[in-house]
Design a protein around this motif. Sequence first.
Motif, PDB file in Angstrom:
ATOM      1  N   LYS A 210       0.830  -1.213   0.000  1.00 43.85           N
ATOM      2  CA  LYS A 210       0.000   0.000   0.000  1.00 43.85           C
ATOM      3  C   LYS A 210       0.864   1.261   0.000  1.00 43.85           C
ATOM      4  CE  LYS A 210      -4.292  -1.699   0.585  1.00 43.85           C
ATOM      5  NZ  LYS A 210      -5.417  -1.424  -0.327  1.00 43.85           N
ATOM      6  N   VAL A 211       1.965   1.216   0.758  1.00 42.94           N
ATOM      7  CA  VAL A 211       2.859   2.372   0.843  1.00 42.94           C
ATOM      8  C   VAL A 211       3.492   2.651  -0.516  1.00 42.94           C
ATOM      9  CG1 VAL A 211       5.010   3.227   1.836  1.00 42.94           C
ATOM     10  CG2 VAL A 211       3.345   2.113   3.293  1.00 42.94           C
ATOM     11  N   LYS A 212       3.899   1.589  -1.225  1.00 44.76           N
ATOM     12  CA  LYS A 212       4.484   1.762  -2.556  1.00 44.76           C
ATOM     13  C   LYS A 212       3.475   2.405  -3.507  1.00 44.76           C
ATOM     14  CE  LYS A 212       7.801  -2.039  -2.256  1.00 44.76           C
ATOM     15  NZ  LYS A 212       8.200  -3.364  -2.784  1.00 44.76           N
ATOM     16  N   THR A 213       2.229   1.951  -3.424  1.00 45.88           N
ATOM     17  CA  THR A 213       1.165   2.532  -4.252  1.00 45.88           C
ATOM     18  C   THR A 213       0.971   4.005  -3.921  1.00 45.88           C
ATOM     19  OG1 THR A 213       0.009   0.404  -4.293  1.00 45.88           O
ATOM     20  CG2 THR A 213      -1.267   2.341  -4.911  1.00 45.88           C
ATOM     21  N   LEU A 214       1.014   4.316  -2.619  1.00 45.55           N
ATOM     22  CA  LEU A 214       0.859   5.704  -2.176  1.00 45.55           C
ATOM     23  C   LEU A 214       2.000   6.572  -2.699  1.00 45.55           C
ATOM     24  CD1 LEU A 214      -0.761   7.688  -0.445  1.00 45.55           C
ATOM     25  CD2 LEU A 214       0.616   7.010   1.513  1.00 45.55           C
ATOM     26  N   ASP A 215       3.231   6.038  -2.645  1.00 47.24           N
ATOM     27  CA  ASP A 215       4.390   6.775  -3.160  1.00 47.24           C
ATOM     28  C   ASP A 215       4.245   7.054  -4.646  1.00 47.24           C
ATOM     29  OD1 ASP A 215       5.521   6.803  -0.680  1.00 47.24           O
ATOM     30  OD2 ASP A 215       6.782   5.050  -1.014  1.00 47.24           O
ATOM     31  N   GLN A 216       3.758   6.058  -5.415  1.00 45.80           N
ATOM     32  CA  GLN A 216       3.572   6.231  -6.855  1.00 45.80           C
ATOM     33  C   GLN A 216       2.513   7.287  -7.148  1.00 45.80           C
ATOM     34  OE1 GLN A 216       2.682   2.302  -8.270  1.00 45.80           O
ATOM     35  NE2 GLN A 216       4.813   1.597  -8.137  1.00 45.80           N
ATOM     36  N   GLU A 217       1.447   7.296  -6.334  1.00 44.90           N
ATOM     37  CA  GLU A 217       0.382   8.290  -6.521  1.00 44.90           C
ATOM     38  C   GLU A 217       0.916   9.697  -6.291  1.00 44.90           C
ATOM     39  OE1 GLU A 217      -2.649   7.155  -3.819  1.00 44.90           O
ATOM     40  OE2 GLU A 217      -3.387   5.502  -5.045  1.00 44.90           O
TER      41      GLU A 217
ATOM     42  N   THR B 238       1.172  12.713  -9.040  1.00 43.39           N
ATOM     43  CA  THR B 238       0.554  14.015  -8.772  1.00 43.39           C
ATOM     44  C   THR B 238       1.564  15.143  -8.966  1.00 43.39           C
ATOM     45  OG1 THR B 238      -0.930  13.011  -7.152  1.00 43.39           O
ATOM     46  CG2 THR B 238      -0.662  15.391  -7.056  1.00 43.39           C
ATOM     47  N   LYS B 239       2.800  14.924  -8.500  1.00 42.13           N
ATOM     48  CA  LYS B 239       3.841  15.936  -8.647  1.00 42.13           C
ATOM     49  C   LYS B 239       4.174  16.183 -10.113  1.00 42.13           C
ATOM     50  CE  LYS B 239       6.054  15.141  -4.159  1.00 42.13           C
ATOM     51  NZ  LYS B 239       7.264  14.627  -3.472  1.00 42.13           N
ATOM     52  N   VAL B 240       4.249  15.081 -10.898  1.00 40.59           N
ATOM     53  CA  VAL B 240       4.559  15.207 -12.323  1.00 40.59           C
ATOM     54  C   VAL B 240       3.468  15.969 -13.053  1.00 40.59           C
ATOM     55  CG1 VAL B 240       4.836  13.937 -14.481  1.00 40.59           C
ATOM     56  CG2 VAL B 240       5.992  13.139 -12.414  1.00 40.59           C
ATOM     57  N   GLU B 241       2.198  15.645 -12.736  1.00 41.55           N
ATOM     58  CA  GLU B 241       1.067  16.325 -13.384  1.00 41.55           C
ATOM     59  C   GLU B 241       1.056  17.808 -13.022  1.00 41.55           C
ATOM     60  OE1 GLU B 241      -2.281  14.138 -12.089  1.00 41.55           O
ATOM     61  OE2 GLU B 241      -2.062  12.554 -13.587  1.00 41.55           O
ATOM     62  N   THR B 242       1.347  18.108 -11.769  1.00 43.62           N
ATOM     63  CA  THR B 242       1.378  19.504 -11.323  1.00 43.62           C
ATOM     64  C   THR B 242       2.487  20.269 -12.025  1.00 43.62           C
ATOM     65  OG1 THR B 242       0.554  18.843  -9.153  1.00 43.62           O
ATOM     66  CG2 THR B 242       1.564  21.009  -9.321  1.00 43.62           C
ATOM     67  N   SER B 243       3.661  19.630 -12.144  1.00 43.77           N
ATOM     68  CA  SER B 243       4.792  20.254 -12.805  1.00 43.77           C
ATOM     69  C   SER B 243       4.500  20.511 -14.265  1.00 43.77           C
ATOM     70  CB  SER B 243       6.029  19.357 -12.666  1.00 43.77           C
ATOM     71  OG  SER B 243       7.119  19.898 -13.362  1.00 43.77           O
ATOM     72  N   SER B 244       3.862  19.526 -14.933  1.00 45.17           N
ATOM     73  CA  SER B 244       3.511  19.660 -16.348  1.00 45.17           C
ATOM     74  C   SER B 244       2.520  20.793 -16.561  1.00 45.17           C
ATOM     75  CB  SER B 244       2.924  18.342 -16.857  1.00 45.17           C
ATOM     76  OG  SER B 244       2.488  18.477 -18.185  1.00 45.17           O
ATOM     77  N   SER B 245       1.544  20.885 -15.661  1.00 43.31           N
ATOM     78  CA  SER B 245       0.541  21.945 -15.753  1.00 43.31           C
ATOM     79  C   SER B 245       1.181  23.311 -15.587  1.00 43.31           C
ATOM     80  CB  SER B 245      -0.525  21.721 -14.675  1.00 43.31           C
ATOM     81  OG  SER B 245      -1.446  22.773 -14.648  1.00 43.31           O
ATOM     82  N   SER B 246       2.176  23.391 -14.684  1.00 44.38           N
ATOM     83  CA  SER B 246       2.874  24.653 -14.446  1.00 44.38           C
ATOM     84  C   SER B 246       3.677  25.081 -15.670  1.00 44.38           C
ATOM     85  CB  SER B 246       3.797  24.494 -13.232  1.00 44.38           C
ATOM     86  OG  SER B 246       4.525  25.673 -13.016  1.00 44.38           O
ATOM     87  N   LEU B 247       4.322  24.095 -16.328  1.00 45.40           N
ATOM     88  CA  LEU B 247       5.095  24.400 -17.534  1.00 45.40           C
ATOM     89  C   LEU B 247       4.201  24.903 -18.651  1.00 45.40           C
ATOM     90  CD1 LEU B 247       7.601  21.392 -17.582  1.00 45.40           C
ATOM     91  CD2 LEU B 247       8.149  23.795 -17.187  1.00 45.40           C
ATOM     92  N   ASP B 248       3.044  24.251 -18.831  1.00 44.44           N
ATOM     93  CA  ASP B 248       2.088  24.689 -19.854  1.00 44.44           C
ATOM     94  C   ASP B 248       1.630  26.111 -19.595  1.00 44.44           C
ATOM     95  OD1 ASP B 248       2.322  22.267 -21.080  1.00 44.44           O
ATOM     96  OD2 ASP B 248       0.515  21.399 -20.151  1.00 44.44           O
TER      97      ASP B 248
END
Length: 203
Positions: free
Chosen positions: A101-108, A112-122
């Motif tokens: 469960k912890v590994k899944t949480l880390d991946q989530e 989320t960080k990648v999506e946020t970063s991508s949105s910021s770049l756009d």
Amino acid sequence: NKLREKMLDVLQENYELLNDALRECLKDVVGAMFACKLISRSVLRSPTYESVMSEFEFGLNFKKDKTKLLEHWKSFITCLINQSGPANTAGETLDEEWEAKVKTLDQEEVTTKVETSSSSLDHDKDSKQESSDEFRPTPVVHTAHKISLPHDCEEQIGETLESLNDQFVDLLIEFKRELKAKISREEEELSNITEYILIKEKE
């Protein structure tokens, strides 16, 4: 708190396994749990699966600090693993599923960080495009004065708040223990009175 949600998920998904394991060696496990302050003295005296799990989950719900939440969870798992037979099996199973469960949480969180970063770049690209299409005078920026506290002062405030939270949780747990003890005493007194009345009626 996502960590707490994952813990409760693991408990729910393994309800039958944990239920069967604890019922077989409940008296052995509760001693270890009491020593780790996972359950109250009243539960230690008259342990049931429901009362043990109720107090453990009660503690989970009131642990706000991540470190203390993990300590509470790991203490519970350790109490099970240190036993033999079904309790040991249940503890190892819970531990393995928790790690997954912890590994899944880390991946989530990474996603989320990648999506946020991508949105910021756009957003930055759009802003630059708008700036190149039309000249805009540079506005005068008035910088607001921020009141900053010394670093050690901030740490002290944080520690004080954490300490107050822990004291509040301890008071709630103690209140719950006293309430249970009072209800138990009243039930015993009522039973004694009823028994006395029945004996007198027979006389």
